[in-house]
Design a protein around this motif. Sequence first.
Motif, PDB file in Angstrom:
ATOM      1  N   UNK A 307     -47.246   1.680  47.707  1.00  0.00           N
ATOM      2  CA  UNK A 307     -48.349   2.583  48.359  1.00  0.00           C
ATOM      3  C   UNK A 307     -49.125   2.808  49.367  1.00  0.00           C
ATOM      4  N   UNK A 308     -49.134   2.065  50.447  1.00  0.00           N
ATOM      5  CA  UNK A 308     -49.650   1.766  51.809  1.00  0.00           C
ATOM      6  C   UNK A 308     -48.998   1.300  53.025  1.00  0.00           C
ATOM      7  N   UNK A 309     -49.742   1.685  53.888  1.00  0.00           N
ATOM      8  CA  UNK A 309     -49.094   2.044  55.217  1.00  0.00           C
ATOM      9  C   UNK A 309     -49.046   0.699  55.829  1.00  0.00           C
ATOM     10  N   UNK A 310     -49.223  -0.444  55.230  1.00  0.00           N
ATOM     11  CA  UNK A 310     -49.096  -2.352  55.933  1.00  0.00           C
ATOM     12  C   UNK A 310     -48.833  -2.793  55.052  1.00  0.00           C
ATOM     13  N   UNK A 311     -48.399  -3.934  55.038  1.00  0.00           N
ATOM     14  CA  UNK A 311     -48.916  -4.462  54.231  1.00  0.00           C
ATOM     15  C   UNK A 311     -48.757  -6.523  55.076  1.00  0.00           C
ATOM     16  N   UNK A 312     -50.497  -6.400  54.567  1.00  0.00           N
ATOM     17  CA  UNK A 312     -50.285  -8.477  55.069  1.00  0.00           C
ATOM     18  C   UNK A 312     -49.326  -9.168  54.375  1.00  0.00           C
ATOM     19  N   UNK A 313     -48.456  -9.107  53.245  1.00  0.00           N
ATOM     20  CA  UNK A 313     -47.378  -9.603  52.898  1.00  0.00           C
ATOM     21  C   UNK A 313     -46.350  -9.279  53.212  1.00  0.00           C
ATOM     22  N   UNK A 314     -46.378  -9.487  55.040  1.00  0.00           N
ATOM     23  CA  UNK A 314     -44.622  -8.697  54.837  1.00  0.00           C
ATOM     24  C   UNK A 314     -43.692  -9.900  55.073  1.00  0.00           C
ATOM     25  N   UNK A 315     -43.728 -10.611  54.328  1.00  0.00           N
ATOM     26  CA  UNK A 315     -42.468 -11.549  53.970  1.00  0.00           C
ATOM     27  C   UNK A 315     -42.353 -10.603  52.680  1.00  0.00           C
ATOM     28  N   UNK A 316     -42.620 -10.352  51.824  1.00  0.00           N
ATOM     29  CA  UNK A 316     -42.476  -9.208  50.673  1.00  0.00           C
ATOM     30  C   UNK A 316     -40.939  -8.089  50.859  1.00  0.00           C
ATOM     31  N   UNK A 317     -41.349  -7.602  52.036  1.00  0.00           N
ATOM     32  CA  UNK A 317     -41.166  -7.001  52.291  1.00  0.00           C
ATOM     33  C   UNK A 317     -39.537  -7.110  53.356  1.00  0.00           C
ATOM     34  N   UNK A 318     -39.648  -8.259  53.779  1.00  0.00           N
ATOM     35  CA  UNK A 318     -38.342  -8.568  54.773  1.00  0.00           C
ATOM     36  C   UNK A 318     -37.769  -9.233  53.748  1.00  0.00           C
ATOM     37  N   UNK A 319     -37.955 -10.397  53.146  1.00  0.00           N
ATOM     38  CA  UNK A 319     -36.781 -11.189  52.119  1.00  0.00           C
ATOM     39  C   UNK A 319     -36.657 -10.653  51.147  1.00  0.00           C
ATOM     40  N   UNK A 320     -38.203 -10.103  50.397  1.00  0.00           N
ATOM     41  CA  UNK A 320     -38.110 -10.035  48.802  1.00  0.00           C
ATOM     42  C   UNK A 320     -37.682  -8.212  48.506  1.00  0.00           C
ATOM     43  N   UNK A 321     -38.297  -8.026  47.269  1.00  0.00           N
ATOM     44  CA  UNK A 321     -38.186  -6.716  46.648  1.00  0.00           C
ATOM     45  C   UNK A 321     -39.022  -5.473  47.019  1.00  0.00           C
ATOM     46  N   UNK A 322     -40.037  -5.956  48.456  1.00  0.00           N
ATOM     47  CA  UNK A 322     -41.463  -4.596  48.245  1.00  0.00           C
ATOM     48  C   UNK A 322     -40.512  -3.971  49.483  1.00  0.00           C
ATOM     49  N   UNK A 323     -40.578  -2.943  49.556  1.00  0.00           N
ATOM     50  CA  UNK A 323     -40.565  -2.206  50.388  1.00  0.00           C
ATOM     51  C   UNK A 323     -41.828  -1.344  50.937  1.00  0.00           C
TER      52      UNK A 323
END
Length: 371
Positions: A307-323
Amino acid sequence: MIQKKKNITIVNIVGARPNFIKICPIINQMNKIKRIKNILIHTGQHYDYEMSALFFNELGIKEPEIYLGIGAGSQAEQTAKIMIALEKELMKIKPDLVCVVGDVNSTMAAALVAAKLCIPLAHVEAGLRSRDLTMPEEINRIVTDRLSDLLLTTSDDALDNLLAEGVDRKKIYFTGNVMIDTLMLLKKKSAALKAYKKYSLKKNDYVLVTLHRPSNVESKKNLSAIINELVTISKRTPIIFPIHPRTEKRLKDFGLMKLLQKGNIILTPPIGYIENLSLLLYSKFVITDSGGIQEETTVLHIPCLTLRENTERPVTAEIGTNTVIGLDMKKLRKNVGLILGGKYKKGKIPKYWDGKASERITGIIKKLFLK
Ligand code: UD1
């Protein structure tokens, strides 16, 4: 500025919950090297038992040699108080290196003090950027990195960010993610705890929620929207929600406690590392605004809705399980549907998130600082 010596003294500085998790494996590794004396300073940014001492006990971190007892305050107050108290200590100790982790106020305050005393500075978890300067942590990251002599990164995007900001390539080392070192160290113990039983929840059939960012909890409008949606989600899958002190205060101030109680939502005080990891391990999915949990869920292949507009950990969204959901409640609902329908992405684990990051970090320190 770095001088090789026979024996060196390193001061590690921590202040808030995520710092304790990151420093634990680093101290363990430093303890193995006789020629390194390591001193731990706790600023006292987090001070409640559940936010601090409980973590030290569970992670087996030694008692800090120095406790600054700073406590709560506004951004400037907290930062300034840490700087004043820490300067005195560092002037006495005269360490060969100061090591800071993460992005909390204690991290940046310590970086400023060390840099002005011309003490070499190492930043663990360097280079992360959300590009959102309304987050205090983003300011802390930028300032700390700018002042660091050794920038230890967790992912390729961090290297790109630092190079784009003009940081000298020779100062940057890709060492991996120390948070995962701690996770691997305590995974077995956390799994054995089966914390879901304590709350009468069923294995893989509940949602773990954590919320504490000012952007979510300091605005009545945003916090109400989130709580409303959580109540709806909890009617399908029960929720467990350990509450950060800041969030608890705001829920009460905004009169949202009653609404929260309408859902199938278990509220608990902040919980320790092992219980939290245990709840994570057996959860169906996670809703959070934490940075660390985005990484932990990626390693555990558990869906994470941020629940944020952005992430400083983009790798979690690009290859991990985060959205990254932001405050788009439609997007949240859609992704919950995908998870419950078994159609959500599975994700992969980023390079060097393997439990050996702290070993790499101390290896580099040894090479650069010891004769
Ligand atoms: C801090 C970090 C954040 C991190 C989070 C993890 C900064 C800018 N933010 O946010 O990056 O993800 O810790 O928990 O450093 N409080 C207590 N008891 C405590 C600690 C805090 O009651 O032990 C209260 C304070 O009085 C204050 C509020 O919680 O009102 C916020 O504490 P603060 O340290 O300012 O920031 P966090 O929101 O915890």
